[in-house]
Design a protein around this motif. Structure first.
Motif, mmCIF file in Angstrom:
data_model
loop_
_atom_site.group_PDB
_atom_site.id
_atom_site.type_symbol
_atom_site.label_atom_id
_atom_site.label_comp_id
_atom_site.label_asym_id
_atom_site.label_seq_id
_atom_site.Cartn_x
_atom_site.Cartn_y
_atom_site.Cartn_z
ATOM 1 N N THR A 187 0.670 -1.378 -0.005
ATOM 2 C CA THR A 187 -0.114 0.013 0.038
ATOM 3 C C THR A 187 0.960 1.130 0.057
ATOM 4 O O THR A 187 0.182 2.161 -0.013
ATOM 5 N N SER A 188 2.087 0.966 0.166
ATOM 6 C CA SER A 188 3.003 2.405 0.213
ATOM 7 C C SER A 188 4.134 2.316 -1.107
ATOM 8 O O SER A 188 4.620 3.729 -1.129
ATOM 9 N N MET A 189 4.261 1.388 -1.805
ATOM 10 C CA MET A 189 5.140 1.447 -2.900
ATOM 11 C C MET A 189 4.934 2.822 -3.668
ATOM 12 O O MET A 189 5.901 3.324 -4.364
ATOM 13 N N ALA A 212 -3.881 4.932 -3.581
ATOM 14 C CA ALA A 212 -4.409 5.556 -2.559
ATOM 15 C C ALA A 212 -3.685 6.217 -1.595
ATOM 16 O O ALA A 212 -3.513 7.403 -1.347
ATOM 17 N N ASN A 213 -2.261 5.407 -1.608
ATOM 18 C CA ASN A 213 -1.220 6.185 -0.573
ATOM 19 C C ASN A 213 -0.630 7.432 -1.183
ATOM 20 O O ASN A 213 -0.392 8.645 -0.492
ATOM 21 N N ALA A 265 -0.981 7.957 5.938
ATOM 22 C CA ALA A 265 -1.761 7.459 5.064
ATOM 23 C C ALA A 265 -2.052 5.885 5.193
ATOM 24 O O ALA A 265 -2.971 5.315 5.254
ATOM 25 N N ASN A 266 -0.696 5.099 5.574
ATOM 26 C CA ASN A 266 -0.877 3.634 5.835
ATOM 27 C C ASN A 266 -1.729 3.254 6.979
ATOM 28 O O ASN A 266 -2.361 2.387 7.007
ATOM 29 N N MET A 277 1.997 -2.813 7.813
ATOM 30 C CA MET A 277 1.599 -1.633 7.246
ATOM 31 C C MET A 277 1.780 -0.369 8.642
ATOM 32 O O MET A 277 2.243 0.563 8.076
ATOM 33 N N LEU A 278 1.522 -0.891 9.606
ATOM 34 C CA LEU A 278 1.664 0.102 10.821
ATOM 35 C C LEU A 278 3.034 0.519 11.168
ATOM 36 O O LEU A 278 3.458 1.540 11.444
ATOM 37 N N VAL A 279 3.792 -0.656 11.395
ATOM 38 C CA VAL A 279 5.369 -0.549 11.253
ATOM 39 C C VAL A 279 5.807 0.451 10.425
ATOM 40 O O VAL A 279 6.810 1.223 10.512
ATOM 41 N N CYS A 280 5.569 0.277 8.903
ATOM 42 C CA CYS A 280 6.091 0.882 7.915
ATOM 43 C C CYS A 280 5.778 2.211 8.211
ATOM 44 O O CYS A 280 6.756 3.242 7.779
ATOM 45 N N ASP A 281 4.469 2.666 8.368
ATOM 46 C CA ASP A 281 3.974 3.922 8.701
ATOM 47 C C ASP A 281 4.636 4.692 9.886
ATOM 48 O O ASP A 281 5.258 5.513 9.855
ATOM 49 N N ALA A 282 4.703 3.908 10.961
ATOM 50 C CA ALA A 282 5.378 4.376 12.227
ATOM 51 C C ALA A 282 6.953 4.761 12.253
ATOM 52 O O ALA A 282 7.337 5.847 12.730
#
Length: 425
Positions: free
Chosen positions: A23-25, A236-237, A258-259, A152-157
């Motif tokens: 979701t972030s690439m 979306a991201n 966003a994630n 996803m949350l780890v990638c975001d944080a």
């Protein structure tokens, strides 16, 4: 350590790997000047899904125990994803599309088959331990979605969602699962007896179902709706993150995380699975699939109308309806195929369903969405004009989903009998 717990760990890691970058690439690609190539990166998942799962499945059936092959595939996928991360680190913003795309594609080619392979390992191990797979597997599988959300949350944080570090996170998780899979109980191979040909494994024999009007329409609409499946994963991201360039939204939580916002979609997906038996019994499969199509209209439309400030409630509602859009279509569609096809070609029919949706449909969808976004977003330079272009793009996607839903309602005929719904549970 109980076997169910060990399989739970396997499923958690299986989807945590995907959640690290899926979701972030797009946001990373925007940052290194590859925004116009987001579509082909995501389309590659559909392209390799047309043939790699079948090839790897044949190897697991005949020559290499499934748990060992699962480990090998994850190690190779991690190797290439790690190489992509190292290349991105070494080159900074001077990333070449050709090199990065090649390394990413090789990683995806080995990762995508592991989705089906991990299911096969779970079924084999559970059956070998005397468990009922119908009752035991779903509670194990749900931890895969939990793993996806956590990753996803780890990638975001950690601040990875706009950097190459998401590839490194993915690679580390892949290495862990690659080694871990090797320690799972052995799954037998079938060196003799009936063997599936490549044609059978690819589900090509199921194309005879197109002779039936009902099934032909179903598979055609599966492809048309499959167009929607990967659009939000890819775009979306970058869309939500783009609001950071507008002063009034620059400090909002959604624009900067966003994630975390998108992870609500996976939470909704987990919960909506539990609603399917009730809705199938009450409304029938045609109406349930129609609900999914209308949910896609809302999914895209709410993106087009919302923002991470006063309109963030529209984003949140879009995340909530995603569960209906994704689950009611994919799971109900799979159940329909199971009920309406002869047992002799049932596996092939399921393969055809996957080809039409996650293969052909999703590939066309991501490439088509890229063309729309290039036209209305990346052809602009002003931040506010680009956000307006995003809004136009999402409304175009919503309009497409609405047309598919209306045509489906008019031409697809299926008589619902509540007394036989148990056949498709």
């Amino acid at each position: 350590m109980g076997i169910k717990f060990r399989l739970t760990v396997m499923n958690f890691l299986q989807y945590a790997i995907w959640g690290a970058y899926l979701t972030s690439m797009g946001s990373y690609l925007v940052g290194v000047g590859l925004a116009s190539h987001i579509g082909i990166f995501y389309a590659m998942q559909g392209i390799v899904s047309l043939f790699m799962p079948a090839i790897v499945g044949i190897i697991a059936d005949r020559w290499v125990p499934a748990q060992r092959l699962l480990g090998i595939c994850h190690l190779l996928a991690a190797l290439f994803m790690g190489a992509a991360g190292y290349y991105a680190l070494a080159t900074g913003e001077g990333v070449s599309f050709g090199v990065l795309f090649t390394l990413y594609s090789l990683s995806v080619a080995f990762y995508m088959p592991t989705i089906a392979l991990s299911n096969s390992v779970a079924y084999c191990v559970l059956e070998g331990s005397g468990y009922d797979t119908v009752k035991s597997f779903p509670p194990i599988r749900v931890w895969g979605t939990v793993g996806f959300i956590c990753s996803m949350l780890v990638c975001d944080a950690a601040g990875f969602q706009t950097t190459y570090m998401q590839f490194v996170q993915c690679a580390v998780l892949g290495l862990v699962l690659g080694v871990y899979a090797m320690t799972l109980p052995s799954c037998p191979v079938s060196r003799g007896g009936e063997r599936k040909s490549l044609v059978e494994a690819l589900g090509l024999r199921a194309f005879t179902l197109f002779k039936q009007r009902k099934m032909a329409l179903f598979f055609i609409f599966s492809m048309l709706l499959g167009v929607s499946l990967q659009i939000t994963n890819g775009f979306a991201n970058p869309f939500i993150t783009s609001f950071r360039d507008i002063p009034q939204f620059a400090s909002t939580f959604g624009a900067n995380h966003a994630n975390a916002l998108i992870s609500l979609s996976q939470v909704s997906e987990t919960l909506c699975i539990l609603l399917i038996p009730f809705f199938l019994k009450r409304f029938g499969i045609k109406n349930v699939m129609l609900m999914a199509m209308l949910a896609w209209v809302l999914r895209f439309g709410l993106f087009g109308l919302g923002n991470p400030g006063p309109g963030v409630w529209m984003f949140i509602l879009s995340m909530i309806v995603y569960g209906v859009a994704f689950d009611f279509f994919n799971i109900s569609g799979s159940l329909f195929v199971n009920k309406e096809t002869d047992v002799a070609i049932r596996s092939s029919a399921q393969g055809l369903f996957m080809i039409m949706t996650n293969g052909i449909g999703a590939t066309i969808g991501t490439l088509g969405a890229q063309a729309v976004v290039n036209r209305f977003v990346y052809s602009q330079t002003d931040a506010e004009v680009m956000v307006a272009g995003w809004s136009t793009s999402w409304l175009i996607f919503a309009g497409y989903a609405l047309v598919v839903a209306l045509v489906f309602a008019l031409v697809f005929r299926y008589r619902h009998d509540p007394k036989t719904v148990g056949d498709v549970r």
